[in-house]
Design an enzyme around this catalytic site. Structure first.
Site, short mmCIF file in Angstrom:
data_model
loop_
_atom_site.label_atom_id
_atom_site.label_comp_id
_atom_site.label_asym_id
_atom_site.label_seq_id
_atom_site.Cartn_x
_atom_site.Cartn_y
_atom_site.Cartn_z
N ASP A 1 1.63 78.59 -12.71
CA ASP A 1 2.72 79.56 -12.84
C ASP A 1 2.20 80.91 -12.32
O ASP A 1 1.76 81.75 -13.10
CB ASP A 1 3.13 79.72 -14.31
CG ASP A 1 3.72 78.46 -14.90
OD1 ASP A 1 4.93 78.27 -14.77
OD2 ASP A 1 2.97 77.68 -15.51
N ARG B 1 -1.80 83.08 -13.43
CA ARG B 1 -2.87 82.19 -13.91
C ARG B 1 -4.18 82.45 -13.18
O ARG B 1 -5.24 82.09 -13.68
CB ARG B 1 -2.46 80.73 -13.70
CG ARG B 1 -1.13 80.34 -14.31
CD ARG B 1 -1.04 80.63 -15.78
NE ARG B 1 0.22 80.17 -16.34
CZ ARG B 1 0.82 80.73 -17.37
NH1 ARG B 1 0.29 81.79 -17.96
NH2 ARG B 1 1.96 80.25 -17.83
N ARG C 1 9.90 89.50 -15.48
CA ARG C 1 9.86 88.24 -14.72
C ARG C 1 11.10 88.09 -13.84
O ARG C 1 11.10 87.31 -12.89
CB ARG C 1 9.76 87.06 -15.68
CG ARG C 1 8.52 87.09 -16.56
CD ARG C 1 8.60 86.03 -17.66
NE ARG C 1 8.48 84.69 -17.13
CZ ARG C 1 8.76 83.59 -17.83
NH1 ARG C 1 9.20 83.69 -19.08
NH2 ARG C 1 8.61 82.40 -17.28
N LYS D 1 13.48 78.78 -11.27
CA LYS D 1 13.64 78.49 -12.70
C LYS D 1 14.31 79.68 -13.40
O LYS D 1 14.28 80.80 -12.88
CB LYS D 1 12.29 78.16 -13.33
CG LYS D 1 11.24 79.28 -13.27
CD LYS D 1 9.90 78.80 -13.81
CE LYS D 1 8.90 79.93 -13.90
NZ LYS D 1 7.56 79.49 -14.34
N HIS D 2 14.98 79.48 -14.54
CA HIS D 2 15.15 78.28 -15.34
C HIS D 2 16.64 77.94 -15.34
O HIS D 2 17.40 78.62 -16.03
CB HIS D 2 14.68 78.50 -16.77
CG HIS D 2 13.29 79.10 -16.88
ND1 HIS D 2 13.05 80.46 -16.74
CD2 HIS D 2 12.09 78.52 -17.10
CE1 HIS D 2 11.75 80.68 -16.89
NE2 HIS D 2 11.14 79.53 -17.11
N HIS E 1 9.64 78.69 -26.23
CA HIS E 1 8.32 78.21 -26.65
C HIS E 1 8.26 78.04 -28.17
O HIS E 1 7.46 77.24 -28.67
CB HIS E 1 7.21 79.18 -26.22
CG HIS E 1 6.95 79.18 -24.75
ND1 HIS E 1 7.65 79.96 -23.87
CD2 HIS E 1 6.05 78.48 -24.01
CE1 HIS E 1 7.20 79.75 -22.64
NE2 HIS E 1 6.23 78.86 -22.69
N ASP F 1 11.34 71.90 -17.88
CA ASP F 1 10.35 72.80 -18.45
C ASP F 1 9.44 71.96 -19.34
O ASP F 1 9.73 70.79 -19.61
CB ASP F 1 11.04 73.91 -19.25
CG ASP F 1 10.23 75.20 -19.29
OD1 ASP F 1 9.01 75.15 -19.01
OD2 ASP F 1 10.80 76.26 -19.60
#
Length: 469
Positions: free
Chosen positions: A69, A77, A136, A166-167, A179, A249
């Site tokens: 990601d 990352r 984001r 996404k999403h 999450h 996801d």
């Protein structure tokens, strides 16, 4: 038919050697890596090499698609590469050619590391202050999101790295983080479809994959989130005429895990329009693998064909995009939201509130050597501080203070900043979403960077002194 083709797995849940044994058994289409899977480039390279060896040498099958990601901004990352600024930064800058360049540079660098799948860009619409999406998103304007999303996709895929929009159909109107729980979007169908416009632009651009959200859209399906909803998936596959790969996801997120059992997840995803299940926990991935083995191959055949198409290489550009362009643009791209000019002849305290050591300062110092104007050349008198201890213990007044950091969910920090702004000359450089401008004291200057990259912060510091507009 290889069952693992329908799985993207992470390595979480077991020790490294055991996770590699799971990989050897499943041979998934993709392995998604997170920041805690490696600490430097050497470890990353060795890990990818081990995974590729399992496929190519031990099992005589093509190497998997290593995925990350690498969204940009605060969601990265691989922090040591020239990663992109946040989407919100790009949307505010509103230079499509630069967004395309950012995609190219990201694609070039990921490909050079052996990473061929980026789970980005985020095409969610930022509907007000949203702590889940924040920077984001490219913003709140659908045309802007669609335009910049398409340019990023075009850029990154030109270096043979698969992009993921996404999403779907949009996560920007819910405040709950999937999450930790199942978000519910209670808007009408028209509003939901309207916000999915950027995904149409991504499809027109030929995006390799689209990720479904773990959001329950009540007006479309009262029982299942998009990842498990036949209605939402039909909307994407048939109404939007999307013919490429659909990925879920991660199924280990609490919006799904513990709420639906494995067989129900398989029924709602793979037995519908989902081609690939993502699951960051490798033990859970094995459960999905075992369930998929029992599915009629006739149902899986169209998915296998889409996956085979996904695996075909793109025509890759041969030249390396220069990172200097990104740095030079970033340096001038912060936004002055509330102007206050500091005096360059008086010492100022530069407080890096999110830093616990000298690493960020070192990066800022290094960055000044890569832009046209150097802080050192201006002889600015800056005294550096890390964290908020300096502010908590401050007794003096009449000082110049530059505060750098992000404030969402940190009201106590805002109160501390506001307290010192009454008796000092302060400028706040916000490295995140600027939704807190209404609660930051009006006595304080405010500059938005939408990024924590050193080159952007350097430019904002120069603006605090009036050297740049």
């Amino acid at each position: 038919m290889r069952t693992g083709l329908f799985i993207q797995t992470g390595l979480r849940g077991v020790e490294r050697e055991e996770s590699l044994r799971y990989i050897s058994k499943m041979l998934p289409l993709s392995v998604v890596l997170f920041g805690n899977d490696f600490s430097n480039e050497k470890e990353l390279t060795e890990l990818i090499s081990k995974i590729n060896h399992i496929y190519v040498v031990e099992n005589n099958v093509p190497a998997p698609f290593i995925a990350v990601d690498q969204e940009g901004g605060n969601v990265v990352r691989i922090p040591w590469i020239d990663y992109s600024p946040s989407n919100l930064f790009l949307g505010k800058l509103d230079n499509p050619e630069f967004t395309n360049y950012v995609g190219m540079l990201t694609g070039y660098q990921l490909n050079s590391l052996g990473i061929r799948w980026n789970l980005a860009p985020v095409l969610d619409t930022l509907n007000g202050y949203n702590p889940v999406i924040l920077e984001r998103s490219f913003g709140s304007d659908l045309e802007t999101i669609g335009k910049h999303g398409a340019e990023f996709i075009k850029g990154i895929q030109s270096y043979d790295v698969r992009a993921t929009a996404k999403h779907f159909p949009g996560h920007g109107s819910v405040m709950v983080d999937s999450h930790v729980d199942l978000p519910e979007d209670k808007r009408n169908v028209e509003s939901i479809i309207n916000d999915s416009y950027p995904f149409r632009k991504a499809i027109d651009e030929g995006v390799s994959s689209i990720m479904l959200s773990h959001v329950l859209y009540n007006s479309l399906d009262e029982n299942y989130p998009a990842t498990l909803s036949a209605e939402v998936q039909k909307l994407l596959r048939h109404s939007f005429n999307y013919r490429n790969l659909i990925i879920s996801d991660s199924m280990d997120m609490k919006a799904v895990k513990g709420r639906y059992d494995v067989s129900e997840i398989i029924k709602g995803s793979i037995k519908n329009e989902v081609d690939v299940i993502e699951n960051a926990d490798i033990v859970g991935s094995m459960e999905f693998y075992e369930q998929i083995q029992n599915i009629d191959t006739a149902l899986l055949k169209p998915k296998e064909e889409r996956i085979m198409q996904f695996m075909q290489p793109f025509k890759k550009l041969s030249y390396k995009p220069s990172p200097l362009l990104m740095r030079s643009v970033e340096t001038v791209s912060s936004r002055i939201r509330r102007r206050k000019i500091l005096n360059p002849d008086i010492e100022a305290d530069l407080v890096l509130m999110d830093s616990k050591d000298e690493s960020q300062v070192a990066e800022i110092s290094k960055s000044t050597n890569l832009v046209s104007t150097h802080l050192a050349d201006l002889n600015l008198k800056l005294k550096l501080h890390y964290g908020t201890e300096f502010l908590e213990n401050m007794k003096e007044s009449g000082r110049q203070i530059i505060l750098v950091g992000r404030n969402e969910h940190l009201r106590s920090r805002v109160n501390l900043m506001n307290a010192i702004s009454g008796k000092n000359n302060c400028v706040f450089i916000s490295t995140s979403f600027d939704g807190d401008i209404g609660i930051v004291s009006e006595k304080m200057g405010y500059i938005s960077t939408y990024s924590k990259k050193p080159s952007v912060i350097v430019g904002a510091i120069l603006k605090a002194y009036g050297f740049m507009s």
